[in-house]
Write a protein that holds these residues in place. Structure first.
Motif, PDB file in Angstrom:
ATOM      1  N   PRO A  35       3.450  10.895   1.008  1.00 23.69           N
ATOM      2  CA  PRO A  35       2.452  12.318   1.684  1.00 23.69           C
ATOM      3  C   PRO A  35       2.058  13.069   0.125  1.00 23.69           C
ATOM      4  CG  PRO A  35       3.789  12.266   2.804  1.00 23.69           C
ATOM      5  CD  PRO A  35       4.774  11.472   2.130  1.00 23.69           C
ATOM      6  N   ASP A  36       0.294  13.795   0.352  1.00 23.78           N
ATOM      7  CA  ASP A  36       0.148  14.388  -0.402  1.00 23.78           C
ATOM      8  C   ASP A  36      -0.205  15.770   0.067  1.00 23.78           C
ATOM      9  OD1 ASP A  36      -2.797  13.530  -0.448  1.00 23.78           O
ATOM     10  OD2 ASP A  36      -2.557  12.580  -2.229  1.00 23.78           O
ATOM     11  N   PHE A  37      -1.494  16.787  -0.848  1.00 20.93           N
ATOM     12  CA  PHE A  37      -1.985  17.747  -0.463  1.00 20.93           C
ATOM     13  C   PHE A  37      -2.775  17.711   0.799  1.00 20.93           C
ATOM     14  CE2 PHE A  37      -6.247  17.410  -1.188  1.00 20.93           C
ATOM     15  CZ  PHE A  37      -6.311  16.512  -2.202  1.00 20.93           C
ATOM     16  N   ARG A  38      -3.555  16.211   1.303  1.00 19.88           N
ATOM     17  CA  ARG A  38      -4.076  16.099   1.953  1.00 19.88           C
ATOM     18  C   ARG A  38      -2.961  15.729   3.497  1.00 19.88           C
ATOM     19  NH1 ARG A  38      -6.536  11.239  -1.583  1.00 19.88           N
ATOM     20  NH2 ARG A  38      -4.466  11.109  -2.081  1.00 19.88           N
ATOM     21  N   GLN A  39      -2.145  15.512   3.650  1.00 22.86           N
ATOM     22  CA  GLN A  39      -1.214  15.523   4.579  1.00 22.86           C
ATOM     23  C   GLN A  39      -1.488  17.231   5.659  1.00 22.86           C
ATOM     24  OE1 GLN A  39       1.385  12.857   5.692  1.00 22.86           O
ATOM     25  NE2 GLN A  39       1.582  13.933   7.805  1.00 22.86           N
ATOM     26  N   GLN A  40      -1.416  18.320   4.504  1.00 24.17           N
ATOM     27  CA  GLN A  40      -1.788  19.643   5.839  1.00 24.17           C
ATOM     28  C   GLN A  40      -3.204  19.199   5.541  1.00 24.17           C
ATOM     29  OE1 GLN A  40      -1.310  21.747   2.653  1.00 24.17           O
ATOM     30  NE2 GLN A  40      -0.160  23.746   4.463  1.00 24.17           N
ATOM     31  N   ILE A  41      -4.130  19.097   5.422  1.00 26.49           N
ATOM     32  CA  ILE A  41      -5.482  18.487   6.257  1.00 26.49           C
ATOM     33  C   ILE A  41      -5.655  17.844   7.617  1.00 26.49           C
ATOM     34  CG2 ILE A  41      -7.897  18.021   5.582  1.00 26.49           C
ATOM     35  CD1 ILE A  41      -7.869  18.102   2.562  1.00 26.49           C
ATOM     36  N   ALA A  42      -4.719  16.569   7.125  1.00 27.06           N
ATOM     37  CA  ALA A  42      -4.807  16.082   8.308  1.00 27.06           C
ATOM     38  C   ALA A  42      -3.668  16.746   9.775  1.00 27.06           C
ATOM     39  CB  ALA A  42      -4.018  14.303   7.694  1.00 27.06           C
TER      40      ALA A  42
ATOM     41  N   PHE B 141       0.821  -1.236  -0.230  1.00 27.66           N
ATOM     42  CA  PHE B 141       0.171  -0.390   0.206  1.00 27.66           C
ATOM     43  C   PHE B 141       0.636   1.505  -0.122  1.00 27.66           C
ATOM     44  CE2 PHE B 141      -2.321   2.994   2.458  1.00 27.66           C
ATOM     45  CZ  PHE B 141      -3.981   3.327   1.813  1.00 27.66           C
ATOM     46  N   THR B 142       0.706   1.833  -0.441  1.00 28.44           N
ATOM     47  CA  THR B 142       1.321   3.680  -1.174  1.00 28.44           C
ATOM     48  C   THR B 142      -0.064   4.861  -0.057  1.00 28.44           C
ATOM     49  OG1 THR B 142       1.972   3.187  -2.469  1.00 28.44           O
ATOM     50  CG2 THR B 142       2.167   5.163  -1.952  1.00 28.44           C
ATOM     51  N   CYS B 143       1.096   4.592   0.743  1.00 37.78           N
ATOM     52  CA  CYS B 143       0.083   5.958   1.674  1.00 37.78           C
ATOM     53  C   CYS B 143      -0.056   7.587   1.305  1.00 37.78           C
ATOM     54  CB  CYS B 143       0.248   5.855   3.490  1.00 37.78           C
ATOM     55  SG  CYS B 143      -1.214   6.499   4.783  1.00 37.78           S
ATOM     56  N   PHE B 144      -1.119   8.240   1.276  1.00 39.57           N
ATOM     57  CA  PHE B 144      -0.972   9.154   1.100  1.00 39.57           C
ATOM     58  C   PHE B 144      -0.828  10.846   1.858  1.00 39.57           C
ATOM     59  CE2 PHE B 144      -5.602   8.835   1.229  1.00 39.57           C
ATOM     60  CZ  PHE B 144      -6.010  10.140   2.392  1.00 39.57           C
ATOM     61  N   LEU B 145      -0.326   9.891   3.449  1.00 34.35           N
ATOM     62  CA  LEU B 145      -0.631  10.236   4.893  1.00 34.35           C
ATOM     63  C   LEU B 145       1.538   9.998   5.157  1.00 34.35           C
ATOM     64  CD1 LEU B 145      -3.870  10.627   6.959  1.00 34.35           C
ATOM     65  CD2 LEU B 145      -2.700  12.149   4.829  1.00 34.35           C
ATOM     66  N   SER B 146       1.625  10.848   5.956  1.00 36.79           N
ATOM     67  CA  SER B 146       3.005  10.244   6.498  1.00 36.79           C
ATOM     68  C   SER B 146       2.630   9.138   7.891  1.00 36.79           C
ATOM     69  CB  SER B 146       3.811  11.224   7.324  1.00 36.79           C
ATOM     70  OG  SER B 146       2.869  12.094   8.350  1.00 36.79           O
ATOM     71  N   GLU B 147       3.766   7.712   8.141  1.00 38.30           N
ATOM     72  CA  GLU B 147       3.349   7.465   9.057  1.00 38.30           C
ATOM     73  C   GLU B 147       3.063   7.633  10.174  1.00 38.30           C
ATOM     74  OE1 GLU B 147       8.569   6.574   8.989  1.00 38.30           O
ATOM     75  OE2 GLU B 147       7.036   4.359  10.139  1.00 38.30           O
ATOM     76  N   ASN B 148       3.173   8.455  11.158  1.00 39.05           N
ATOM     77  CA  ASN B 148       2.999   9.172  12.381  1.00 39.05           C
ATOM     78  C   ASN B 148       1.751   9.432  12.221  1.00 39.05           C
ATOM     79  OD1 ASN B 148       4.509   7.286  13.198  1.00 39.05           O
ATOM     80  ND2 ASN B 148       6.255   8.829  12.800  1.00 39.05           N
ATOM     81  N   THR B 149       0.987  10.068  10.783  1.00 40.73           N
ATOM     82  CA  THR B 149      -0.537  10.492  11.157  1.00 40.73           C
ATOM     83  C   THR B 149      -0.929  10.680  11.860  1.00 40.73           C
ATOM     84  OG1 THR B 149       0.493  11.582   9.190  1.00 40.73           O
ATOM     85  CG2 THR B 149      -2.078  12.828   9.852  1.00 40.73           C
ATOM     86  N   ARG B 150      -1.631  10.947  13.433  1.00 35.34           N
ATOM     87  CA  ARG B 150      -2.689  10.244  14.241  1.00 35.34           C
ATOM     88  C   ARG B 150      -4.075  11.000  13.865  1.00 35.34           C
ATOM     89  NH1 ARG B 150      -2.219   6.814  18.139  1.00 35.34           N
ATOM     90  NH2 ARG B 150      -0.479   7.452  18.565  1.00 35.34           N
TER      91      ARG B 150
END
Ligand code: NAD
Length: 312
Positions: free
Chosen positions: A265-272, A197-206
């Protein structure tokens, strides 16, 4: 006898909620509506664009609707592609629902909110019910506005409107509709198909999440509670579980030891990053005795069980 209209019935939550409402109230008492027909549907379905107030009012009159669940919305990630259109759709549909409920004596209304109402100023851990709301997405802005409108209709007109700030909803029955927490569904689909799986958030994004069973039960319990017990008329904080991509990967590896997640991570990281990590839902626990049943390992077991059957 109640007659229930579900708007946005073909989406991730609507598909499952309609089945529960049909079981509870009967096939002929639930009117599912959406722009598009759900797959393999049985029951009453009406095509509806909820931005059109007259179409909505005609439907409510024709079926003598007594309760509305309004689930139609453009979600957080999709919403950023066209902010003005997202605002228009999310606000117009919510206002149409509140107005038709007021004018046609609909006795109860449910319009979900989201953890997207919170922004960088809210405490990230155990985010309280009452705190500053400064969302960074147009979706979040529209949810804060809808919460205030719900409160207004309750105070000004006595409308019995109820709401939950759903965390990311995880389900095997239906696909998510373009939110920032969608990865937590997609990861299970990949794993049971034997793919990495390729995740669009970084691994420690809770992020706060909830299993669909818990989300539906919370919705129905809130709607069934005595009106006098509902003390929050904006929207209740609701917690299920919170985890990171690394933690859900580890939970899946208990079933599939070779499963791997890469991170892009893509633009959704900033939202998260602007959202809470854990939610304080004490108000829901106190007022209508909310308690979630699914933790990460129980949810993972269920997701893998059901999706393995699906892909067999
Ligand atoms: P979804 O995107 O899967 O489904 C929304 C449905 O609304 C779609 O079937 C779409 O066709 C329909 N729709 C869109 N515009 C419409 C219109 N003008 N008229 C009629 N139907 C229209 O969304 P979902 O995940 O099922 O979410 C349902 C509700 O719960 C939304 O209000 C959403 O903001 C909220 N919510 C969802 C989550 C989640 O993780 N799924 C989290 C927080 C809040």
């Amino acid at each position: 006898m109640d007659t229930i209209l579900v708007i946005g019935a073909s989406g991730q939550i609507g598909t499952v909620l309609v089945q529960h409402l049909q079981n509870q109230y009967g096939l002929n008492r639930v009117i599912a509506s959406d722009l598009r027909m759900p797959q393999a549907f049985s029951g009453i379905f009406e095509s509806l664009d909820a931005t059109k107030a007259d179409e909505l009012a005609a439907l409510v009159r024709r079926y003598r609707v007594t309760q509305i669940y309004h689930l139609a919305a453009i979600l957080s990630a999709n919403g950023e592609a066209n902010p003005i259109r997202t605002w228009e759709i999310n606000m117009q549909t919510a206002l149409n629902v509140l107005e038709v409920a007021r004018t046609q004596n609909v006795s109860k209304v449910f319009i979900p909110s989201s953890i997207a109402v919170f922004g960088p100023s809210a405490p990230a851990f155990d985010t309280p019910q009452q705190t500053q709301l400064d969302p960074t997405t147009v979706y979040g802005i529209s949810k804060v506005a809808a919460e205030n409108w719900m409160h207004y209709y309750h105070v000004k007109y006595g409308l019995d409107v109820r709401s939950l700030r759903y965390p990311g909803v995880i389900s095997y029955q239906s696909q998510p509709g373009g939110g920032t927490t969608d990865y937590a569904v997609a990861i299970y689909h990949q794993a049971v198909q034997g793919q990495d799986f390729t995740c669009f958030l970084s691994e420690n994004t809770r992020l706060p999440m909830i299993y669909m069973d818990d989300a539906i039960r919370a919705t129905l319990e809130l709607m069934e509670a005595e009106s006098s017990r509902i003390r929050v008329r904006t929207a209740y904080n609701l917690a299920g579980l919170s985890f990171t991509p690394a933690e859900i990967t580890a939970a899946i590896q208990k079933f599939f030891p070779n499963f791997r997640t890469q991170y892009a991570p893509d633009f959704r990281q900033q939202i998260a990053d602007s959202w809470p990590k854990t939610i304080d839902d004490q108000a829901a626990r106190n007022d209508w005795e909310w308690a979630p049943a699914f933790d990460l390992s129980r949810m993972t077991e269920e997701m893998i069980h059901h999706l393995s059957e699906y892909y067999q």
